[in-house]
Design a protein around this motif. Structure first.
Motif, PDB file in Angstrom:
ATOM      1  N   SER A  11       0.834  -1.215   0.000  1.00  0.00           N
ATOM      2  CA  SER A  11       0.000   0.000   0.000  1.00  0.00           C
ATOM      3  C   SER A  11       0.862   1.256   0.000  1.00  0.00           C
ATOM      4  CB  SER A  11      -0.948   0.002   1.195  1.00  0.00           C
ATOM      5  OG  SER A  11      -1.833  -1.088   1.117  1.00  0.00           O
ATOM      6  N   LEU A  74       3.930  -5.802  -5.574  1.00  0.00           N
ATOM      7  CA  LEU A  74       3.153  -4.704  -4.998  1.00  0.00           C
ATOM      8  C   LEU A  74       1.825  -5.271  -4.518  1.00  0.00           C
ATOM      9  CD1 LEU A  74       3.736  -2.014  -7.784  1.00  0.00           C
ATOM     10  CD2 LEU A  74       5.037  -2.342  -5.673  1.00  0.00           C
ATOM     11  N   HIS A  76      -1.783  -4.121  -2.633  1.00  0.00           N
ATOM     12  CA  HIS A  76      -2.562  -2.944  -2.271  1.00  0.00           C
ATOM     13  C   HIS A  76      -4.045  -3.286  -2.318  1.00  0.00           C
ATOM     14  CE1 HIS A  76      -2.065   1.651  -2.264  1.00  0.00           C
ATOM     15  NE2 HIS A  76      -3.249   1.372  -1.752  1.00  0.00           N
ATOM     16  N   SER A  77      -4.771  -2.902  -1.309  1.00  0.00           N
ATOM     17  CA  SER A  77      -6.212  -3.137  -1.292  1.00  0.00           C
ATOM     18  C   SER A  77      -6.914  -2.091  -2.144  1.00  0.00           C
ATOM     19  CB  SER A  77      -6.753  -3.062   0.139  1.00  0.00           C
ATOM     20  OG  SER A  77      -8.165  -3.086   0.116  1.00  0.00           O
ATOM     21  N   SER A  78      -7.855  -2.536  -2.933  1.00  0.00           N
ATOM     22  CA  SER A  78      -8.629  -1.595  -3.735  1.00  0.00           C
ATOM     23  C   SER A  78      -9.592  -0.793  -2.868  1.00  0.00           C
ATOM     24  CB  SER A  78      -9.385  -2.335  -4.839  1.00  0.00           C
ATOM     25  OG  SER A  78     -10.172  -3.360  -4.284  1.00  0.00           O
ATOM     26  N   ASP A  80      -8.578   0.720  -0.022  1.00  0.00           N
ATOM     27  CA  ASP A  80      -7.735   1.594   0.805  1.00  0.00           C
ATOM     28  C   ASP A  80      -8.151   3.053   0.617  1.00  0.00           C
ATOM     29  OD1 ASP A  80      -5.672   2.987   2.077  1.00  0.00           O
ATOM     30  OD2 ASP A  80      -4.121   1.626   1.351  1.00  0.00           O
ATOM     31  N   PHE A  85      -5.532   3.011  -4.247  1.00  0.00           N
ATOM     32  CA  PHE A  85      -5.024   1.882  -5.015  1.00  0.00           C
ATOM     33  C   PHE A  85      -4.263   2.350  -6.260  1.00  0.00           C
ATOM     34  CE2 PHE A  85      -5.761  -0.965  -8.623  1.00  0.00           C
ATOM     35  CZ  PHE A  85      -5.074  -2.083  -8.189  1.00  0.00           C
ATOM     36  N   SER A  87      -2.106   4.483  -6.591  1.00  0.00           N
ATOM     37  CA  SER A  87      -0.687   4.689  -6.311  1.00  0.00           C
ATOM     38  C   SER A  87       0.123   3.468  -6.741  1.00  0.00           C
ATOM     39  CB  SER A  87      -0.465   4.985  -4.828  1.00  0.00           C
ATOM     40  OG  SER A  87       0.903   5.175  -4.564  1.00  0.00           O
ATOM     41  N   SER A  88      -0.314   2.295  -6.326  1.00  0.00           N
ATOM     42  CA  SER A  88       0.388   1.067  -6.701  1.00  0.00           C
ATOM     43  C   SER A  88       0.152   0.719  -8.163  1.00  0.00           C
ATOM     44  CB  SER A  88      -0.064  -0.096  -5.812  1.00  0.00           C
ATOM     45  OG  SER A  88       0.422   0.073  -4.503  1.00  0.00           O
ATOM     46  N   GLY A 115      -8.209  -7.338  -2.053  1.00  0.00           N
ATOM     47  CA  GLY A 115      -7.132  -6.493  -2.520  1.00  0.00           C
ATOM     48  C   GLY A 115      -6.538  -7.050  -3.793  1.00  0.00           C
ATOM     49  N   ARG A 117      -2.969  -7.967  -5.895  1.00  0.00           N
ATOM     50  CA  ARG A 117      -1.538  -8.192  -5.822  1.00  0.00           C
ATOM     51  C   ARG A 117      -0.970  -8.073  -7.227  1.00  0.00           C
ATOM     52  NH1 ARG A 117      -4.133 -11.174  -2.240  1.00  0.00           N
ATOM     53  NH2 ARG A 117      -3.294 -11.410  -0.168  1.00  0.00           N
TER      54      ARG A 117
END
Length: 120
Positions: A11, A74, A76-78, A80, A85, A87-88, A115, A117
């Motif tokens: 994240s 990477l 990151h949870s969608s 967040d 998300f 950002s990643s 999330g 991956r």
């Protein structure tokens, strides 16, 4: 010298300017450590942003990929709300632009927790 063999980003904030604008929209930009930690200006934010650096390397065709770890993952949870998300996702796309093989950065799949991956 020592070589980094892998990188796992959880994240992460990979575009400082974009994240600053996100914080500003949320009204927390003046209490956040992001601005002072990254030089107070848009130019300094860009110089501190992995996504911007990767995109710059893509356009100059610099052989940055030889300095990247072989494994980049990477996560990151969608869902967040603190660090979007995107950002990643944007960093992932920038990395794909400078990778010399599809093995370095590839694919994405839905995680058990909803999330996403990304990586290889």
């Amino acid at each position: 010298g020592a070589q980094v063999l892998g990188f796992i980003g959880l994240s992460g904030v990979y575009d400082i300017n974009s994240h600053y604008l996100h914080e500003k929209k949320r009204g927390v930009h003046e209490i956040s450590a992001l601005k002072p930690a990254n030089g107070f200006t848009v130019d300094a934010f860009t110089a501190s942003s992995p996504t911007a650096l990767a995109r710059a390397r893509e356009h100059t065709h610099t052989r940055t990929h030889t300095h990247l770890p072989r494994v980049i993952r990477l996560v990151h949870s969608s869902d967040d709300n603190t660090v979007p998300f995107t950002s990643s996702a944007n960093f992932y796309e920038a990395l794909r632009g400078i990778s010399n093989t599809q093995r370095e950065v590839e694919g994405d799949e839905q995680g058990e927790d909803g999330g996403t991956r990304m990586g290889s």
